[in-house]
Design an enzyme around this catalytic site. Structure first.
Site, PDB file in Angstrom:
ATOM      1  N   SER A 300      47.346  89.406  54.135  1.00 52.80           N
ATOM      2  CA  SER A 300      47.364  90.808  54.497  1.00 52.80           C
ATOM      3  C   SER A 300      46.023  91.491  54.249  1.00 52.80           C
ATOM      4  O   SER A 300      45.065  91.243  54.953  1.00 52.80           O
ATOM      5  CB  SER A 300      48.497  91.492  53.741  1.00 52.80           C
ATOM      6  OG  SER A 300      48.939  92.635  54.424  1.00 52.80           O
ATOM      7  N   ASP A 311      33.874  88.216  61.015  1.00 53.45           N
ATOM      8  CA  ASP A 311      33.526  88.633  62.376  1.00 53.45           C
ATOM      9  C   ASP A 311      32.113  89.189  62.455  1.00 53.45           C
ATOM     10  O   ASP A 311      31.420  89.019  63.460  1.00 53.45           O
ATOM     11  CB  ASP A 311      34.524  89.676  62.879  1.00 53.45           C
ATOM     12  CG  ASP A 311      35.817  89.053  63.385  1.00 53.45           C
ATOM     13  OD1 ASP A 311      36.019  87.843  63.152  1.00 53.45           O
ATOM     14  OD2 ASP A 311      36.625  89.770  64.005  1.00 53.45           O
ATOM     15  N   LYS A 325      49.454  86.959  57.596  1.00 48.66           N
ATOM     16  CA  LYS A 325      50.291  88.162  57.707  1.00 48.66           C
ATOM     17  C   LYS A 325      49.478  89.267  58.371  1.00 48.66           C
ATOM     18  O   LYS A 325      48.617  89.880  57.743  1.00 48.66           O
ATOM     19  CB  LYS A 325      50.779  88.618  56.343  1.00 48.66           C
ATOM     20  CG  LYS A 325      51.674  89.853  56.426  1.00 48.66           C
ATOM     21  CD  LYS A 325      52.132  90.284  55.051  1.00 48.66           C
ATOM     22  CE  LYS A 325      52.993  91.531  55.161  1.00 48.66           C
ATOM     23  NZ  LYS A 325      52.208  92.705  55.642  1.00 48.66           N
TER      24      LYS A 325
END
Length: 456
Positions: A300, A311, A325
């Site tokens: 999460s 990224d 999740k």
């Protein structure tokens, strides 16, 4: 309406949003909207079953128990993370979110059925009583800890400030058990633990994302930069077994380490409820290389941070695939009746990836032990009724920029320990194979290396 969004043990606390969830006015509103006779029929069915169970079950049952079980069944039937929180569970969740509770002040794990002390927290009852890393807690108030789950043992050690607990401890080098009586106090857990590894690499572990995390991280990095000075080569950010927490804290932690760009976005049932968070200028580390450690227990909010840094190529993600999740839960208070926790959105990394059921794939895979692949690890995809991965770019379709590490650096990292490597002991960092490989990677980078995504 004020709110806080939360991943993992999530909380987006709204006003009296759900008061009277099965009340007459709500049914009337449904009927006015669409003249839904089916809604009336189903609610009558519920009332019929309720009355039959109440009257005919083999033993008397409390009305509250029946209603709470029905509500919880309604929510848990949706997905693994929606549920009902009775008043006690709701209070416990609020305590965890605030980051303080009554207890002893020790971080523990489980070993051979006993509770093992990883570390006492400084200036807490446990530290003042002389509890040491590696101690095995065999009894609590004279009752054996064998057979207890780790959470059950932790629950017994927590309690009201001023109350006492008798511990029986086995300590290496001591021939007889040690008996200690410890008086509980208000504990503020160290959600951020840090230290220098040698004089050139900082180590920071985040155990969860509560209201204390960002402030504690900033303090940790400031201390590391002060201690490391010009020798500081990089920082290891350890998110292993971090189950998540508050969204705003995950965003702030990511913002601390990024100069610009998107951090995370969420998409809900209605398009107008979509949200996006962006980083502001300023990197608290001064731009030194970062290695993020993840494993199957990183979930999460942890995956939000790892995904954002990956990224943007601000960090090298190392370890094994994370939990996966990718959903957001909202905790809606029900006055004196507790709260409901409801899945209300999915989140996406800056490149548009939904990691729901897939997780974050490390840039460099490093297993904690030689049988790490063989061991069955439960992840989001293994849970019944887990949400589908949809609405984003498929993770395997995202082409992230290359790491662009100097030649030969990545090759110095070993994928798994040697056959004769010592077993992992949380009290001995030198046995932590993944950490040691992260240190190897950072030290192999030329001094002054800065990890940044090339601007296009």
């Amino acid at each position: 309406m004020s709110f806080k969004a939360k991943f993992g043990t999530t909380a987006l606390v709204t006003g009296a949003f759900c008061a009277g969830i099965v009340a007459g006015p709500l049914v009337a509103a449904w009927a006015q909207e669409g003249g839904r006779a089916e809604t009336y029929r189903l609610l009558n069915l519920f009332g019929d079953v309720f009355e039959r169970v109440r009257a005919e079950y083999v033993e008397p049952v409390q009305d509250r128990d029946l209603v709470e079980n029905a509500i919880n069944g309604m929510l848990t039937g949706l997905d693994p993370h929606s549920s009902y929180l009775n008043p006690r569970n709701f209070r416990d969740m609020q305590v965890q979110t605030r980051g303080e509770f009554g207890g002893l002040g020790i971080e523990v794990t489980q070993e051979n059925g006993y509770i093992k002390v990883i570390s006492p927290i400084d200036d807490t009852p446990a530290a003042r009583a002389g509890i040491k890393p590696g101690d095995l807690i065999t009894n609590l108030n004279g009752t054996s800890t064998q057979g207890l789950t780790l959470q059950e043992a932790v629950d017994q050690m927590r309690g009201e400030r001023g109350s006492s607990l008798r511990l029986t401890i086995r300590r290496e080098g001591e021939r007889t058990p040690i008996e200690l009586t410890v008086v509980r106090d208000v504990i503020r857990p160290q959600v951020v633990r840090f230290r220098m590894e040698g004089n050139d690499v900082g180590y920071v572990r985040l155990s969860s994302f509560n209201e204390q995390t960002d402030t504690a991280l900033r303090r940790a990095v400031q201390t590391i930069r002060s201690q490391g000075g010009s020798n500081l080569r990089g920082i290891v950010l350890d998110l292993r077994n971090n189950p998540g927490g508050l969204l705003d804290q995950a965003v702030q932690v990511s913002d601390d380490l990024l100069e610009q760009g998107e951090i995370v976005s969420t998409r809900a049932r209605r398009a107008e409820d979509a949200q996006r968070w962006n980083a502001r200028a300023g990197d608290i580390t001064g731009g030194v290389p970062i290695v993020v450690l993840v494993n199957a227990g990183s979930a999460s909010a942890s995956e939000i941070v790892a995904g954002a840094l990956q990224d943007h190529r601000r960090a090298i993600v190392m370890g094994v695939r994370s939990f996966g999740k990718g959903s957001v839960q909202t905790v809606m208070p029900l006055g004196s009746n507790g709260a409901i926790r409801l899945t209300t959105a999915r989140y996406y990394t800056p490149s548009g990836r939904s990691i729901q059921n897939t997780g974050i794939e490390p840039d460099i895979e490093v297993r904690a032990s030689r049988d790490d692949n063989a061991r069955q690890r439960e992840r989001e995809a293994d849970l019944r009724r887990s949400l589908r991965n949809e609405g984003g770019v498929a993770p395997n379709a995202v082409q992230l920029p290359p790491l662009n590490l100097p030649q030969g650096v990545a090759e110095r990292v070993q994928a798994e320990p040697a056959e004769n490597a010592p077993a992992f002991d949380p009290t001995k960092p030198e046995t932590d194979f993944q950490l040691q490989q992260a240190l190897t990677l950072i030290r192999a980078l030329p001094p002054g290396t800065t990890l940044r995504r090339a601007q296009r």
